[in-house]
Design an enzyme around this catalytic site. Structure first.
Site, PDB file in Angstrom:
ATOM      1  N   ASP A  95       2.799  45.208  37.515  1.00 27.50           N
ATOM      2  CA  ASP A  95       1.571  46.002  37.576  1.00 27.50           C
ATOM      3  C   ASP A  95       0.760  45.623  38.814  1.00 27.50           C
ATOM      4  O   ASP A  95       0.454  44.457  39.043  1.00 27.50           O
ATOM      5  CB  ASP A  95       0.725  45.779  36.320  1.00 27.50           C
ATOM      6  CG  ASP A  95       1.400  46.327  35.077  1.00 27.50           C
ATOM      7  OD1 ASP A  95       1.720  47.523  35.061  1.00 27.50           O
ATOM      8  OD2 ASP A  95       1.611  45.552  34.125  1.00 27.50           O
ATOM      9  N   ASP A 144       5.572  40.673  40.983  1.00 25.73           N
ATOM     10  CA  ASP A 144       4.823  41.141  39.832  1.00 25.73           C
ATOM     11  C   ASP A 144       5.079  42.637  39.663  1.00 25.73           C
ATOM     12  O   ASP A 144       5.525  43.311  40.602  1.00 25.73           O
ATOM     13  CB  ASP A 144       3.334  40.862  40.047  1.00 25.73           C
ATOM     14  CG  ASP A 144       2.505  41.163  38.818  1.00 25.73           C
ATOM     15  OD1 ASP A 144       2.972  40.884  37.703  1.00 25.73           O
ATOM     16  OD2 ASP A 144       1.386  41.689  38.971  1.00 25.73           O
TER      17      ASP A 144
END
Length: 259
Positions: free
Chosen positions: A15, A13
């Site tokens: 963020d 991922d």
């Protein structure tokens, strides 16, 4: 439990794992550098559909993270791939930004508000009452309801922002129709990303900062999962979920030597 295969590819991922509120997380640059030097397939994932991969490449580069465009996979790309597989050359009424509209155009879709096959809801900072009203009426007339991701809030320097999941709930309340969410935790997004880089779930690891999206998506796609403590889920919240990550680490810096 059967022993897992060695990790040959990585999904992470963006963020909360690589960056936080526009600032690189310590160790992110070393992790990306090690991935690129290793030659192992990898993808940086985001449920945010606002930006194109080119936009994200430029934003990450300014932060010192050199992620090639082809190694960025967004919920907008996954949504366009899903729709082009379901109904090639279809039509859609879209609420969203360039990341979503560009992906749909590139997949051969025509964007229209005249009897579209789909209403597609994505992330934007300028939701308008007029656009939402049109979407509701089109869904009432038979357009299928698709949303890029179920995230109810997104981060900002001022605090949480309402995100796609919250706006989708408004449309659902008005129409009685639930959307089909393509982004995480739907394993569809993960499998499409794996196919894009020629990787297999049995030898892939997923790194995330959220139990409800990243870890769940990796788990359901059959991957080894790593939860980092630099994002939304903390150690005290892990036990509240009926599933667990394969590993919990403090940050992406702890994973550099595993690549």
């Amino acid at each position: 439990m059967a022993e897992r295969k060695p990790i040959e590819s990585w999904l992470t991922d963006m963020d909360g794992v690589l960056i936080h509120e526009g600032v690189p997380i310590p160790g992110a640059d070393a992790f990306i550098k090690r991935l690129r030097e290793s030659g192992k397939p990898f993808l940086v994932l985001t449920n945010n559909s606002i930006y194109t991969p080119g936009d994200l490449h430029a934003r990450l580069s300014r932060m010192g993270l050199d992620v090639p465009v082809q190694n960025i996979w967004t919920s907008a790309l996954a949504t366009a791939k899903f729709l082009s597989d379901q109904r090639p050359g279809g039509t859609a009424y879209v609420i969203g930004e360039a990341g979503l509209t560009t992906a749909l155009h590139d997949s051969g879709y025509v964007l229209t508000d005249h009897d579209p096959d789909y209403v597609v809801l994505g992330e934007t900072r300028t939701y308008s009452f007029e656009a939402l009203t049109k979407a509701i009426r089109l869904i009432d007339r038979g357009a299928r309801f698709i949303a890029t991701n179920p995230d109810e809030t997104g981060p900002s320097t001022e605090g949480p922002l309402p995100a796609t999941g919250s706006v989708a709930a408004l449309i659902t309340k008005a129409t009685g129709k639930d959307p089909y969410f393509v982004g995480k935790p739907n394993p569809l997004m993960m499998r499409a990303g794996l196919n894009a880089i020629g990787a297999h779930s049995e030898s892939t690891a997923m790194i995330g900062d959220r139990m409800d999206t990243d870890v769940l998506a990796g788990l359901e796609a059959g991957m080894e999962t790593y939860l980092v403590m630099t994002g939304l889920t903390d150690r005290g919240q892990v036990g509240r979920f009926p599933f667990r990550p394969s590993h919990i680490v403090e940050s992406i810096a702890d994973l550099v030597d595993l690549v």
